[in-house]
Design a protein around this motif. Structure first.
Motif, PDB file in Angstrom:
ATOM      1  N   ASP A  88       0.844  -1.194   0.000  1.00 10.82           N
ATOM      2  CA  ASP A  88       0.000   0.000   0.000  1.00 10.82           C
ATOM      3  C   ASP A  88       0.877   1.241   0.000  1.00 10.82           C
ATOM      4  O   ASP A  88       1.418   1.639   1.036  1.00 10.82           O
ATOM      5  N   GLY A  89       1.003   1.880  -1.151  1.00 12.38           N
ATOM      6  CA  GLY A  89       1.853   3.048  -1.251  1.00 12.38           C
ATOM      7  C   GLY A  89       1.157   4.355  -0.968  1.00 12.38           C
ATOM      8  O   GLY A  89       1.811   5.370  -0.737  1.00 12.38           O
ATOM      9  N   ARG A  90      -0.170   4.334  -0.982  1.00 13.77           N
ATOM     10  CA  ARG A  90      -0.918   5.563  -0.689  1.00 13.77           C
ATOM     11  C   ARG A  90      -2.238   5.257   0.003  1.00 13.77           C
ATOM     12  O   ARG A  90      -3.118   6.128   0.073  1.00 13.77           O
ATOM     13  N   ALA A  91      -2.389   4.044   0.477  1.00  6.30           N
ATOM     14  CA  ALA A  91      -3.611   3.643   1.165  1.00  6.30           C
ATOM     15  C   ALA A  91      -3.265   3.132   2.550  1.00  6.30           C
ATOM     16  O   ALA A  91      -2.278   2.413   2.731  1.00  6.30           O
ATOM     17  N   ILE A  92      -4.063   3.511   3.520  1.00  4.16           N
ATOM     18  CA  ILE A  92      -3.839   3.097   4.904  1.00  4.16           C
ATOM     19  C   ILE A  92      -5.121   2.492   5.436  1.00  4.16           C
ATOM     20  O   ILE A  92      -6.196   3.113   5.391  1.00  4.16           O
ATOM     21  N   LEU A  93      -5.015   1.274   5.918  1.00  6.74           N
ATOM     22  CA  LEU A  93      -6.151   0.559   6.499  1.00  6.74           C
ATOM     23  C   LEU A  93      -6.326   1.027   7.936  1.00  6.74           C
ATOM     24  O   LEU A  93      -5.460   0.787   8.785  1.00  6.74           O
ATOM     25  N   LEU A  94      -7.445   1.708   8.202  1.00  9.14           N
ATOM     26  CA  LEU A  94      -7.698   2.185   9.563  1.00  9.14           C
ATOM     27  C   LEU A  94      -8.057   1.041  10.498  1.00  9.14           C
ATOM     28  O   LEU A  94      -7.639   1.009  11.657  1.00  9.14           O
ATOM     29  N   GLY A  95      -8.863   0.109  10.001  1.00 13.97           N
ATOM     30  CA  GLY A  95      -9.293  -0.994  10.839  1.00 13.97           C
ATOM     31  C   GLY A  95     -10.458  -1.721  10.204  1.00 13.97           C
ATOM     32  O   GLY A  95     -10.826  -1.467   9.056  1.00 13.97           O
ATOM     33  N   LEU A 107     -11.953  -0.706   6.567  1.00 13.35           N
ATOM     34  CA  LEU A 107     -12.157   0.728   6.372  1.00 13.35           C
ATOM     35  C   LEU A 107     -10.798   1.318   6.025  1.00 13.35           C
ATOM     36  O   LEU A 107      -9.890   1.334   6.866  1.00 13.35           O
ATOM     37  N   GLN A 108     -10.646   1.780   4.801  1.00  9.35           N
ATOM     38  CA  GLN A 108      -9.346   2.199   4.301  1.00  9.35           C
ATOM     39  C   GLN A 108      -9.401   3.620   3.760  1.00  9.35           C
ATOM     40  O   GLN A 108     -10.374   4.017   3.109  1.00  9.35           O
ATOM     41  N   LEU A 109      -8.351   4.381   4.020  1.00  5.52           N
ATOM     42  CA  LEU A 109      -8.196   5.715   3.442  1.00  5.52           C
ATOM     43  C   LEU A 109      -7.240   5.624   2.252  1.00  5.52           C
ATOM     44  O   LEU A 109      -6.101   5.177   2.400  1.00  5.52           O
ATOM     45  N   LYS A 110      -7.706   6.044   1.092  1.00  4.85           N
ATOM     46  CA  LYS A 110      -6.879   6.006  -0.120  1.00  4.85           C
ATOM     47  C   LYS A 110      -6.458   7.432  -0.461  1.00  4.85           C
ATOM     48  O   LYS A 110      -7.300   8.321  -0.629  1.00  4.85           O
ATOM     49  N   GLY A 111      -5.146   7.633  -0.532  1.00  2.00           N
ATOM     50  CA  GLY A 111      -4.609   8.981  -0.707  1.00  2.00           C
ATOM     51  C   GLY A 111      -4.203   9.588   0.616  1.00  2.00           C
ATOM     52  O   GLY A 111      -4.146  10.809   0.767  1.00  2.00           O
ATOM     53  N   ALA A 112      -3.875   8.717   1.602  1.00  2.00           N
ATOM     54  CA  ALA A 112      -3.666   9.160   2.987  1.00  2.00           C
ATOM     55  C   ALA A 112      -2.230   9.539   3.289  1.00  2.00           C
ATOM     56  O   ALA A 112      -1.892   9.780   4.445  1.00  2.00           O
ATOM     57  N   GLY A 113      -1.359   9.573   2.268  1.00  3.53           N
ATOM     58  CA  GLY A 113       0.009   9.986   2.514  1.00  3.53           C
ATOM     59  C   GLY A 113       0.985   8.845   2.346  1.00  3.53           C
ATOM     60  O   GLY A 113       0.600   7.685   2.183  1.00  3.53           O
ATOM     61  N   SER A 118       5.766   3.327  -0.503  1.00  2.00           N
ATOM     62  CA  SER A 118       5.421   4.349  -1.495  1.00  2.00           C
ATOM     63  C   SER A 118       6.405   4.429  -2.659  1.00  2.00           C
ATOM     64  O   SER A 118       6.077   5.011  -3.704  1.00  2.00           O
ATOM     65  N   ARG A 119       7.604   3.921  -2.492  1.00  2.00           N
ATOM     66  CA  ARG A 119       8.591   3.921  -3.574  1.00  2.00           C
ATOM     67  C   ARG A 119       8.766   5.316  -4.191  1.00  2.00           C
ATOM     68  O   ARG A 119       8.620   5.519  -5.378  1.00  2.00           O
ATOM     69  N   ARG A 120       9.003   6.272  -3.356  1.00  2.82           N
ATOM     70  CA  ARG A 120       9.258   7.674  -3.730  1.00  2.82           C
ATOM     71  C   ARG A 120       8.002   8.404  -4.213  1.00  2.82           C
ATOM     72  O   ARG A 120       8.091   9.527  -4.690  1.00  2.82           O
ATOM     73  N   GLY A 121       6.837   7.763  -4.095  1.00  6.08           N
ATOM     74  CA  GLY A 121       5.595   8.448  -4.441  1.00  6.08           C
ATOM     75  C   GLY A 121       5.143   9.353  -3.312  1.00  6.08           C
ATOM     76  O   GLY A 121       5.629   9.271  -2.179  1.00  6.08           O
ATOM     77  N   ASP A 122       4.189  10.240  -3.626  1.00  6.29           N
ATOM     78  CA  ASP A 122       3.740  11.182  -2.605  1.00  6.29           C
ATOM     79  C   ASP A 122       2.652  10.612  -1.708  1.00  6.29           C
ATOM     80  O   ASP A 122       2.278  11.230  -0.710  1.00  6.29           O
ATOM     81  N   GLY A 123       2.111   9.431  -2.056  1.00  2.18           N
ATOM     82  CA  GLY A 123       1.086   8.819  -1.216  1.00  2.18           C
ATOM     83  C   GLY A 123      -0.264   9.492  -1.286  1.00  2.18           C
ATOM     84  O   GLY A 123      -1.163   9.168  -0.515  1.00  2.18           O
ATOM     85  N   ARG A 124      -0.414  10.410  -2.195  1.00  2.00           N
ATOM     86  CA  ARG A 124      -1.657  11.173  -2.277  1.00  2.00           C
ATOM     87  C   ARG A 124      -2.476  10.757  -3.498  1.00  2.00           C
ATOM     88  O   ARG A 124      -2.003  10.034  -4.383  1.00  2.00           O
ATOM     89  N   ALA A 125      -3.700  11.242  -3.568  1.00  2.48           N
ATOM     90  CA  ALA A 125      -4.595  10.971  -4.686  1.00  2.48           C
ATOM     91  C   ALA A 125      -5.141  12.290  -5.212  1.00  2.48           C
ATOM     92  O   ALA A 125      -5.373  13.232  -4.452  1.00  2.48           O
TER      93      ALA A 125
END
Length: 490
Positions: A88-95, A107-113, A118-125
């Protein structure tokens, strides 16, 4: 803060399954869309989610009590080339939440940083990517296709750099889980048999409890094969093109996941491709069944250590299971197309009847969705009408097929009216037409106008219903409106 009853089973697996990481706060979060019915189904209070505390959670600015934010590890074949670590390079599983029916959801946030993956990506959407996934995933749910869902979309108040500077956004995604074929590949590539066993047992307990037993790992493989065969058959029955069927984008739960350069066909052609990165048509509409089988073969390879101690025996067991994919897929596909054509009984030549229609549609450049919609209407009439035949460049070719179809209908026991009603329940009038999706995205991104997005969602929520005054949303694109490429958003 109103408590959320998280029960985070995946986070209880060993640390090598994920990286613990919190969302990166954003500057000025603004909720632009909340899926209130889905929130209620999950046992969440929509009013609270719309308030300051809820928006803080949906934007990643506040981690609620009980959440254990993680980025999951996985590998994957991307366009046929294997990468041993993605994640997950830009998605974070809250729970995980358990809904009112007792079903577990991520419940996942996509674009959460950024995350460690992330492999040098910004983690955003970017906003356009978020709106596309919201629109298409909710349309798929309304069409009855297993899918991840969109709970909320929010602006971040920041920009992200892609080809240009674009508004940043977050999508709150709900899924049965985020375990992928690539998750198994991650541990197989490392020779971590213990992790493979833990992961397989987790998936069986969560998704396939009927597989528990002495041969549970073979039963799991067979269950995933059946689920994917059924899912891809549903895609083909509605003209959907996933666009990026990498193994890391294929859910073990049999849900459609990771809507990137996805699209619905207008004029039927099996070689249809929209994805801007699919230069050679690997994931074209008609290639989706063999690609699904190819991906499942990669899952089978990962599971080999669990299938038998002897390598040759394990390969034989896996091959036998994979060999059943084609028959399972064909059975699912023909049954869906029988219903689309108003056939309640089975005859040996039904598949050829379907194939003949699709060939005629391809040569006649006929709109996939409208052909079946108009056939539904004509199934309730004793005589042919011009509405369907006029969709074809050469209507006389359709006439030949239609005569054959009507002869087949004469052998059906159902009445014309009942047949029409049944067909209208499976042949949608409204799909996420690409030009409509693009127009909604352009209005939001360029003019901060979300009205087209909201109206499109309203129309797509009732895909099988006539909606007076909104007939234009069923119309195929004019020549100048045609979308020739869709983009991943990364």
């Amino acid at each position: 803060m109103i408590p959320i009853a998280f029960d985070n089973s995946y986070a209880r697996l060993p640390p090598r399954f994920f990286a613990a990481v919190a969302p990166t706060p954003v500057r000025a979060p603004r909720l632009i869309r909340l899926n209130a019915p889905l929130a209620s189904q999950l046992g969440l209070d929509p009013d609270w989610l719309k308030g300051p505390e809820g928006v803080a959670m949906l934007s990643g600015n506040d981690v609620p009590a009980g959440a254990t934010p993680i980025a999951t590890a996985y590998a994957g074949h991307q366009f046929g080339s294997f990468t041993p670590q993605l994640g997950d390079g830009r998605a974070i599983l809250l729970g995980e939440l358990i809904d009112r029916r007792g079903k577990r959801h991520d419940l996942q946030l996509k674009g959460a940083g950024p995350t460690p993956f992330s492999r040098r990506g910004d983690g955003r959407a970017a906003l356009g990517q978020v709106l596309r996934e919201y629109i298409v995933s909710e349309a798929m749910a309304a069409l009855g296709v297993p899918t991840t869902r969109a709970l909320a979309a929010a602006l971040t108040g920041e920009t992200v750099r892609r080809e240009t500077l674009l508004p940043g956004a977050l999508l709150t995604r709900v899924a049965s889980s985020h375990v992928r074929i690539g998750t198994f590949q991650f541990f197989a590539a490392r020779g971590d048999v213990e992790a493979l066993r833990l992961l397989a047992d987790h998936v069986i307990a969560r998704h396939y409890p009927d597989c528990a037993g002495e041969d549970r790992y073979l039963a799991l493989l067979e269950a995933v094969i059946a689920a994917q065969a059924g899912l891809v058959a549903q895609w083909l029955a509605i003209g959907f093109i996933h666009g990026v069927m990498n193994t890391d984008n294929m859910s073990i739960a049999g849900e459609t996941i990771d809507y990137g350069p996805c699209a619905f066909m207008d004029a039927y052609h099996p070689a249809t491709v929209f994805s801007s990165i699919d230069e050679h048509g690997r994931y074209a509409f008609g290639n989706q069944p063999p690609i699904a089988r190819w991906n499942l073969a990669r899952l089978a390879e990962a599971l080999l250590p669990l299938l038998a101690d002897d390598q040759d025996k394990a390969v034989s067991i896996a091959q036998d299971a994979l060999d059943r994919f084609d028959a399972e897929f064909q059975a699912q596909l023909i049954e869906r197309f029988r219903r689309k054509l108003g056939l309640a009984t089975q005859e040996a030549d039904d598949f050829e009847l379907v194939r003949a229609l699709l060939d005629t549609m391809q040569r006649g450049e006929a709109d996939f969705t409208l052909v079946f919609q108009h056939l539904s209407e004509e199934a309730g009439q004793s005589e042919s009408a011009d509405t369907c035949r006029n969709l074809f460049a050469d209507p006389t070719k359709f006439d030949v097929w239609e005569s054959r179809w009507r002869q087949r209908l004469l052998r059906e026991p159902t009445s014309a009216e009942a047949r029409r009603d049944a067909m209208l329940r499976v042949n949608p009038l409204f799909i996420p037409r690409n030009h409509r999706v693009e127009a909604a995205i352009e209005a939001a991104v360029e003019h901060d106008d979300l009205a087209p997005f909201e109206l499109l969602l309203e129309v797509l929520a009732k895909p099988f219903d006539a909606q007076p005054g909104l007939e234009d949303y069923a119309r195929p694109p004019a020549v100048h409106e045609r979308v020739v490429a869709t983009f991943c958003g990364t």
